[in-house]
Design a protein around this motif. Sequence first.
Motif, PDB file in Angstrom:
ATOM      1  N   GLY A   1       0.789  -1.218   0.000  1.00  0.00           N
ATOM      2  CA  GLY A   1       0.000   0.000   0.000  1.00  0.00           C
ATOM      3  C   GLY A   1       0.821   1.269   0.000  1.00  0.00           C
ATOM      4  O   GLY A   1       0.269   2.367  -0.158  1.00  0.00           O
ATOM      5  N   ALA A   2       2.126   1.145   0.194  1.00  0.00           N
ATOM      6  CA  ALA A   2       2.995   2.330   0.196  1.00  0.00           C
ATOM      7  C   ALA A   2       4.303   2.032  -0.541  1.00  0.00           C
ATOM      8  O   ALA A   2       5.349   2.561  -0.204  1.00  0.00           O
ATOM      9  CB  ALA A   2       3.282   2.769   1.626  1.00  0.00           C
ATOM     10  N   ARG A   3       4.215   1.182  -1.545  1.00  0.00           N
ATOM     11  CA  ARG A   3       5.419   0.794  -2.268  1.00  0.00           C
ATOM     12  C   ARG A   3       5.859   1.905  -3.216  1.00  0.00           C
ATOM     13  O   ARG A   3       5.038   2.621  -3.794  1.00  0.00           O
ATOM     14  CB  ARG A   3       5.193  -0.503  -3.051  1.00  0.00           C
ATOM     15  N   ILE A   4       7.170   2.023  -3.362  1.00  0.00           N
ATOM     16  CA  ILE A   4       7.741   2.953  -4.330  1.00  0.00           C
ATOM     17  C   ILE A   4       8.037   2.170  -5.603  1.00  0.00           C
ATOM     18  O   ILE A   4       8.700   1.125  -5.564  1.00  0.00           O
ATOM     19  CB  ILE A   4       9.029   3.599  -3.782  1.00  0.00           C
ATOM     20  N   THR A   5       7.541   2.656  -6.717  1.00  0.00           N
ATOM     21  CA  THR A   5       7.794   2.008  -7.998  1.00  0.00           C
ATOM     22  C   THR A   5       8.533   2.974  -8.919  1.00  0.00           C
ATOM     23  O   THR A   5       8.400   4.191  -8.801  1.00  0.00           O
ATOM     24  CB  THR A   5       6.480   1.563  -8.668  1.00  0.00           C
ATOM     25  N   MET A   6       9.303   2.412  -9.829  1.00  0.00           N
ATOM     26  CA  MET A   6      10.073   3.211 -10.776  1.00  0.00           C
ATOM     27  C   MET A   6       9.705   2.795 -12.192  1.00  0.00           C
ATOM     28  O   MET A   6       9.591   1.602 -12.491  1.00  0.00           O
ATOM     29  CB  MET A   6      11.575   3.013 -10.536  1.00  0.00           C
ATOM     30  N   ALA A   7       9.546   3.765 -13.057  1.00  0.00           N
ATOM     31  CA  ALA A   7       9.267   3.486 -14.459  1.00  0.00           C
ATOM     32  C   ALA A   7      10.485   2.827 -15.106  1.00  0.00           C
ATOM     33  O   ALA A   7      11.619   2.991 -14.628  1.00  0.00           O
ATOM     34  CB  ALA A   7       8.922   4.781 -15.194  1.00  0.00           C
ATOM     35  N   PRO A   8      10.310   2.061 -16.185  1.00  0.00           N
ATOM     36  CA  PRO A   8      11.461   1.515 -16.906  1.00  0.00           C
ATOM     37  C   PRO A   8      12.419   2.631 -17.324  1.00  0.00           C
ATOM     38  O   PRO A   8      12.009   3.778 -17.556  1.00  0.00           O
ATOM     39  CB  PRO A   8      10.831   0.831 -18.128  1.00  0.00           C
ATOM     40  N   PHE A   9      13.697   2.290 -17.434  1.00  0.00           N
ATOM     41  CA  PHE A   9      14.725   3.290 -17.689  1.00  0.00           C
ATOM     42  C   PHE A   9      14.449   4.092 -18.954  1.00  0.00           C
ATOM     43  O   PHE A   9      14.554   5.330 -18.945  1.00  0.00           O
ATOM     44  CB  PHE A   9      16.096   2.611 -17.789  1.00  0.00           C
ATOM     45  N   GLU A  10      14.115   3.422 -20.052  1.00  0.00           N
ATOM     46  CA  GLU A  10      13.915   4.131 -21.321  1.00  0.00           C
ATOM     47  C   GLU A  10      12.787   5.149 -21.204  1.00  0.00           C
ATOM     48  O   GLU A  10      12.891   6.270 -21.713  1.00  0.00           O
ATOM     49  CB  GLU A  10      13.615   3.128 -22.443  1.00  0.00           C
ATOM     50  N   GLU A  11      11.726   4.775 -20.526  1.00  0.00           N
ATOM     51  CA  GLU A  11      10.599   5.685 -20.337  1.00  0.00           C
ATOM     52  C   GLU A  11      10.997   6.884 -19.489  1.00  0.00           C
ATOM     53  O   GLU A  11      10.677   8.039 -19.808  1.00  0.00           O
ATOM     54  CB  GLU A  11       9.440   4.922 -19.694  1.00  0.00           C
ATOM     55  N   PHE A  12      11.706   6.607 -18.382  1.00  0.00           N
ATOM     56  CA  PHE A  12      12.126   7.689 -17.485  1.00  0.00           C
ATOM     57  C   PHE A  12      13.139   8.596 -18.176  1.00  0.00           C
ATOM     58  O   PHE A  12      13.095   9.826 -18.039  1.00  0.00           O
ATOM     59  CB  PHE A  12      12.717   7.095 -16.207  1.00  0.00           C
TER      60      PHE A  12
ATOM     61  N   MET B   1      18.334  -0.449  -9.069  1.00  0.00           N
ATOM     62  CA  MET B   1      17.525   0.144  -8.015  1.00  0.00           C
ATOM     63  C   MET B   1      16.041  -0.133  -8.246  1.00  0.00           C
ATOM     64  O   MET B   1      15.295  -0.388  -7.300  1.00  0.00           O
ATOM     65  CB  MET B   1      17.795   1.643  -7.928  1.00  0.00           C
ATOM     66  N   ARG B   2      15.629  -0.096  -9.471  1.00  0.00           N
ATOM     67  CA  ARG B   2      14.228  -0.404  -9.804  1.00  0.00           C
ATOM     68  C   ARG B   2      13.876  -1.828  -9.370  1.00  0.00           C
ATOM     69  O   ARG B   2      12.811  -2.080  -8.788  1.00  0.00           O
ATOM     70  CB  ARG B   2      14.007  -0.226 -11.298  1.00  0.00           C
ATOM     71  N   ASP B   3      14.769  -2.766  -9.631  1.00  0.00           N
ATOM     72  CA  ASP B   3      14.539  -4.152  -9.217  1.00  0.00           C
ATOM     73  C   ASP B   3      14.487  -4.272  -7.691  1.00  0.00           C
ATOM     74  O   ASP B   3      13.680  -5.037  -7.157  1.00  0.00           O
ATOM     75  CB  ASP B   3      15.642  -5.057  -9.761  1.00  0.00           C
ATOM     76  N   MET B   4      15.330  -3.522  -7.016  1.00  0.00           N
ATOM     77  CA  MET B   4      15.354  -3.599  -5.559  1.00  0.00           C
ATOM     78  C   MET B   4      14.044  -3.097  -4.959  1.00  0.00           C
ATOM     79  O   MET B   4      13.491  -3.716  -4.034  1.00  0.00           O
ATOM     80  CB  MET B   4      16.537  -2.807  -5.005  1.00  0.00           C
ATOM     81  N   PHE B   5      13.525  -1.993  -5.472  1.00  0.00           N
ATOM     82  CA  PHE B   5      12.237  -1.511  -4.985  1.00  0.00           C
ATOM     83  C   PHE B   5      11.142  -2.527  -5.268  1.00  0.00           C
ATOM     84  O   PHE B   5      10.219  -2.713  -4.471  1.00  0.00           O
ATOM     85  CB  PHE B   5      11.891  -0.165  -5.630  1.00  0.00           C
ATOM     86  N   SER B   6      11.230  -3.200  -6.409  1.00  0.00           N
ATOM     87  CA  SER B   6      10.214  -4.172  -6.793  1.00  0.00           C
ATOM     88  C   SER B   6      10.249  -5.418  -5.906  1.00  0.00           C
ATOM     89  O   SER B   6       9.200  -5.975  -5.554  1.00  0.00           O
ATOM     90  CB  SER B   6      10.405  -4.570  -8.259  1.00  0.00           C
ATOM     91  N   GLU B   7      11.461  -5.849  -5.526  1.00  0.00           N
ATOM     92  CA  GLU B   7      11.620  -7.109  -4.811  1.00  0.00           C
ATOM     93  C   GLU B   7      11.661  -6.958  -3.294  1.00  0.00           C
ATOM     94  O   GLU B   7      11.548  -7.954  -2.563  1.00  0.00           O
ATOM     95  CB  GLU B   7      12.896  -7.803  -5.278  1.00  0.00           C
ATOM     96  N   ALA B   8      11.816  -5.735  -2.792  1.00  0.00           N
ATOM     97  CA  ALA B   8      11.975  -5.524  -1.347  1.00  0.00           C
ATOM     98  C   ALA B   8      10.740  -5.999  -0.587  1.00  0.00           C
ATOM     99  O   ALA B   8       9.605  -5.820  -1.017  1.00  0.00           O
ATOM    100  CB  ALA B   8      12.228  -4.057  -1.062  1.00  0.00           C
ATOM    101  N   VAL B   9      11.012  -6.613   0.572  1.00  0.00           N
ATOM    102  CA  VAL B   9       9.949  -7.089   1.456  1.00  0.00           C
ATOM    103  C   VAL B   9      10.226  -6.590   2.868  1.00  0.00           C
ATOM    104  O   VAL B   9      11.277  -6.890   3.447  1.00  0.00           O
ATOM    105  CB  VAL B   9       9.866  -8.632   1.466  1.00  0.00           C
ATOM    106  N   ASN B  10       9.306  -5.833   3.411  1.00  0.00           N
ATOM    107  CA  ASN B  10       9.401  -5.419   4.810  1.00  0.00           C
ATOM    108  C   ASN B  10       8.693  -6.458   5.670  1.00  0.00           C
ATOM    109  O   ASN B  10       7.477  -6.641   5.550  1.00  0.00           O
ATOM    110  CB  ASN B  10       8.750  -4.048   5.016  1.00  0.00           C
TER     111      ASN B  10
END
Length: 350
Positions: free
Chosen positions: A145-156, A201-210
């Motif tokens: 519910g409070a995850r940070i996501t990043m757009a793909p590199f090419e898009e960003f 970093m994008r993968d880390m935000f995607s895979e992180a588990v608190n």
Amino acid sequence: MCISARPGLLAYDLQGKEVWHKPLPIPLVEFGTGASPILADGKVVIVCDQDMGSYLLAVDAKTGQQAWRVERPGFLRSFSSPFLWKHDGTEEIVVVGALLVKSYAVKDGHELWSCQGTARVSNATPVAGDGMLLVSSWNVGGDAGARITMAPFEEFLAANDANHDGVLTKEEFPPGPIRDRFSQMDVNKDGKVTREEYEHMRDMFSEAVNQMFAIRPGGHGDITKTNVLWSVSRHLPYVSSPLLYDGRVYAVKNGGLASCYDAHTGEIVYQAERLDVPGDYYSSAVAADGRVYVTSQKGTVVVIDAGRDVKELKVLARNAIGEPVFATPALVDGRIFLRTDKHLFAFGEN
């Protein structure tokens, strides 16, 4: 033993005389060294999880000479100290890092097992007891519910690469949580984020588990689906480590919210109950004689009833020390030793 960002690892005798000095490079992270060294089978073991070139190092406790060194590729910054897990007549070194927990052999540092399910940056140190290992980690962007996501590199890149050079400077990131972590993405500290650095970093935000979870011993290889006994994912501590005491697990979230769980099942005894002492909690809880001692960063020690029959939070005392506290108290011979930013206190019965 002590470790410092500039001189390295040092050993002193009980009279304060330096015995040996092991120079170490300055950690590649702006906060410097966060993990503490531990002793294991005549060795001093330290972990340096940094933004590039992370490693686990063991040196001879008597001489400071290197015993072994294991590289930790893929691990970026974390600040959790190694933990010596003793069980079933054996010992292993457990390190909680970014996204993974890993165990290493004391003798030569070879990997024993790994387990997925940790935060992007880990601070708390594992604890053990009652036939289990307890791991806790929390960081920004990993809560449901409070995850940070990043757009793909090419898009960003297409939207933000102002000078069209194919890399990103800090000024090219819009204000927000991603820009705030530019120094973590800029692994080699050249002031630019490449595709590889961004996507990592994008993968880390995607895979992180608190979460906080219990691991049973005896695993080999990837034990994520085989050795995890239970887990909880709400109201987790940020820096302080959990406490396993008399069959229960205690944890304190920043803001002064205390939780208690059954150590064997993870069942909630109480959760996110207010200690009425707000602020951050960097010091870890300790326990003795049926009481848990929790210390806030602002310097108030809260005493909690830890009796097995207690079904709800019961605060026995709140003691204001009046000085900031970041260190965990030590319990020795019936006394509580507490270090503030200015003094060392000893409390006990006269």
